[in-house]
Design a protein around this motif. Sequence first.
Motif, mmCIF file in Angstrom:
data_model
loop_
_atom_site.group_PDB
_atom_site.id
_atom_site.type_symbol
_atom_site.label_atom_id
_atom_site.label_comp_id
_atom_site.label_asym_id
_atom_site.label_seq_id
_atom_site.Cartn_x
_atom_site.Cartn_y
_atom_site.Cartn_z
ATOM 1 N N ASP A 69 34.609 49.635 36.715
ATOM 2 C CA ASP A 69 36.813 50.697 35.805
ATOM 3 C C ASP A 69 36.833 51.541 36.981
ATOM 4 O O ASP A 69 38.489 50.732 37.029
ATOM 5 N N LEU A 122 37.502 34.942 43.511
ATOM 6 C CA LEU A 122 38.661 35.020 43.084
ATOM 7 C C LEU A 122 39.592 33.634 42.392
ATOM 8 O O LEU A 122 40.209 33.557 41.607
ATOM 9 N N ARG A 160 46.010 39.012 50.666
ATOM 10 C CA ARG A 160 45.551 39.309 49.403
ATOM 11 C C ARG A 160 45.939 40.728 48.788
ATOM 12 O O ARG A 160 45.827 41.645 49.840
ATOM 13 N N ARG A 218 43.171 51.818 39.217
ATOM 14 C CA ARG A 218 41.596 50.926 38.982
ATOM 15 C C ARG A 218 41.393 52.323 40.229
ATOM 16 O O ARG A 218 39.754 52.314 39.878
ATOM 17 N N ARG A 230 43.840 43.968 43.305
ATOM 18 C CA ARG A 230 44.477 43.546 42.027
ATOM 19 C C ARG A 230 44.348 44.377 40.758
ATOM 20 O O ARG A 230 45.649 43.765 39.934
ATOM 21 N N HIS A 231 44.236 45.920 41.228
ATOM 22 C CA HIS A 231 44.185 47.035 40.023
ATOM 23 C C HIS A 231 44.550 48.188 40.469
ATOM 24 O O HIS A 231 43.158 49.266 40.260
ATOM 25 N N ALA A 283 39.964 42.965 45.797
ATOM 26 C CA ALA A 283 40.880 42.015 45.175
ATOM 27 C C ALA A 283 40.763 41.679 43.710
ATOM 28 O O ALA A 283 40.914 40.446 43.479
ATOM 29 N N THR A 284 39.244 41.741 43.184
ATOM 30 C CA THR A 284 38.364 41.587 42.070
ATOM 31 C C THR A 284 38.617 42.227 41.135
ATOM 32 O O THR A 284 38.191 41.802 39.754
ATOM 33 N N GLN A 285 38.574 43.516 41.365
ATOM 34 C CA GLN A 285 37.685 44.617 40.458
ATOM 35 C C GLN A 285 36.405 44.049 39.697
ATOM 36 O O GLN A 285 35.827 44.621 38.791
ATOM 37 N N THR A 286 35.684 43.239 40.259
ATOM 38 C CA THR A 286 34.657 43.173 39.669
ATOM 39 C C THR A 286 33.599 43.331 41.306
ATOM 40 O O THR A 286 34.074 43.727 42.397
ATOM 41 N N GLU A 346 35.884 46.339 49.910
ATOM 42 C CA GLU A 346 37.001 44.719 49.725
ATOM 43 C C GLU A 346 37.210 43.841 49.054
ATOM 44 O O GLU A 346 38.070 43.284 47.792
ATOM 45 N N HIS A 347 35.693 44.105 47.847
ATOM 46 C CA HIS A 347 35.508 42.788 46.837
ATOM 47 C C HIS A 347 36.184 43.343 44.946
ATOM 48 O O HIS A 347 36.912 42.767 44.489
ATOM 49 N N TYR A 395 31.666 44.192 35.935
ATOM 50 C CA TYR A 395 33.259 44.472 36.176
ATOM 51 C C TYR A 395 33.013 46.004 36.252
ATOM 52 O O TYR A 395 32.442 47.001 36.395
ATOM 53 N N VAL A 424 34.410 36.647 48.251
ATOM 54 C CA VAL A 424 35.950 37.432 47.182
ATOM 55 C C VAL A 424 36.834 35.955 47.141
ATOM 56 O O VAL A 424 36.758 36.207 46.185
#
Lengths: 471, 198
Positions: free
Chosen positions: A30, B181, A51, A58, A54-55, A156-159, A152-153, A28, B177
């Motif tokens: 933060d 997802l 896409r 953050r 996502r957050h 899109a995912t916050q991970t 980019e990852h 994750y 990605v």
Amino acid sequence: MANGLTMYEKLWQNHLVEDKAGETPLLYVDRHLIHEVTSPQAFANLRFHNRPVRHPERTIATMDHNISTRSIEINAAGEGAANQLRALEKNCKEFGIKLFGMGHKNQGIVHVMGPELGLTLPGTIIVCGDSHTATHGAFGALAFGIGTSEVEHVFATQTLRQNKAKTMKIEVKGQVGAGISAKDIVLAIIGKTGSAGATGYVVEYCGEAIEALSMEERMTVCNMSIEFGAKAGLIAPDQTTFDYVKGKEYAPKGEVFEQAIADWKQLKSDDDAVFDEVITLEAKDIKAQVTWGTTPGQVISIDGVVPSPDDFADPIEKESCVNALNYMDLSAGTKITDITVNKVFIGSCTNSRIEDLRAAAGVVQSFVEKGHQVVSTVDAIIVPGSYRVKEQAESEGLDKIFTDAGFEWRLPGCSMCLGMNDDVLAEGDRCASTSNRNFEGRQGRGSRTHLVSPEMAAAAALTGHFVDLNA
Amino acid sequence: MEKFNKHTGLVAPLDIANVDTDQIIPKQFLQKTERVGFGVHLFHDSRYLDSAGKEPNPEFVLNKPEYQGASILLARENFGCGSSREHAPWALEEFGFKVIIAPSFADIFYGNCINIGLLPIKLTEDEIEQLFQKSAQGELTLEIDLPNNTVSCGDISFSFSLSKFQQYSLEEGVDSVGWTLNKLDIIEAFEAKMPAWQ
């Protein structure tokens, strides 16, 4: 019985979203810091795949790499830079990301801005499309640089997917001598490990000399972790850390802050934790450092001489020395204090915070009292790390000390550390620089960089050569 | 991302240690908002004698006639150190490289290569030295077999390894990605347990 855990392992466990057989572990994130240079293609890909971020709360954006240090106008940085800066404005607006752009009171070099606003917190994972993200490890945050595909990852995912690194403990025992800065400590560490000594590792700095450092000094040390290959650098959070974070604009407040401190106190490596590698330095042996070559590991004490290829047994190091002496136009055996410079740069995410400027101003004052000014053959610029640093320095009158002595006082940005704007060295220029990389061409094609502390850079501006301030 | 299976190509030997990403693609070429246009500036300061990039440096390996069309770069230790700029692997890929072989890579650079489908292969110092020597004797063509993790040429065959998921991602051209997802439920469950300060 199982061994205790290192701080890295604790941070890893606290952020492990999924560790599935056959897949790279998913962590994750933060906090995601972005700037104009390494984000546009990531935004473009999001758009292409339709896409969202996502957050968005953050992620925080600033402008730093490309910008002019003479004007807050976006157009002042040239067409290519202006394009990227406008793209960042547009992208942040479209995806709902907070941006500290030109003229904003929070704008600054991403690794100066994050900590001073309390965006950087212990116990977090912080990433940014910039290798000096390791800076934030000074707080006990796992912080590292990423590429644009990873930006980019995270959007899109916050991970992020990361393979686990090995662990290295670097203990600096005892106390450094008077006048020895955090920059000297980290350059001495890199000199000992070599430029790739920590590739594949996350490094934890510890020992009395590290604990004694202020937060800003700790940032200088962690900042250069990447310069010996480390994925990240960490320092255990302690009272110094908590006192620094407390009350910062974006830091948690009240009960949440109290709970955070209780959690952060658990982060330090257990006494019985086992590291894959341990390196020890005696602080009293560390002298002021100057790089002589074209990698940060090619560094020597101020009272030393430029080494000879014959000093290296390893054939690759020998060859690197030959190439570096050739590029740097230096002869083996030359005293470091005999090397003259014609440019001085005080700034960058390594050394542009208020304590750095105070230290440099102190040296300037002591030389001015002896009748010195910036020598006529030297152009010297000071680039504060952020607007907040600039304002603080001006409120203390540091800008006046610098300009009266003949320095140029500029607006905040990455500036000559990488020379993406017009702050570039010309071919053959030799610069005393408080930045982090002395690579060939880093500050301008055919230019020569010597990495030093702010104190050493200031002294070089006022004398035209390197000076042993403790001699 | 394109799938990577097998590749046979000409080797260009870059006999320099600690090649940093500033050398691979200098900063003045990072001011683009698109993903293309970097290959022409690859190794700019070594490749051209002038700042404008008009005069090729005949001494630089990639300008030598015998290495034209090379798609495998043979390099020395700590390749790709320094800045995290993904523009470096983009430039290498756009120039025509499919594979980089070195005894060691900087961590961020290595990950960036995997993420764009440029195969970074780590071999031992000794194996790398053998390849440099072979290349010095004349044109060297190598066969890269990703599914079997081998680098071969005539009677030599060296093996290399990647982590399982990296291998899979390269072979299948995984959209990383999109892959993650598909796990949003796991990520949301993680977020639900995070402390308030985080």
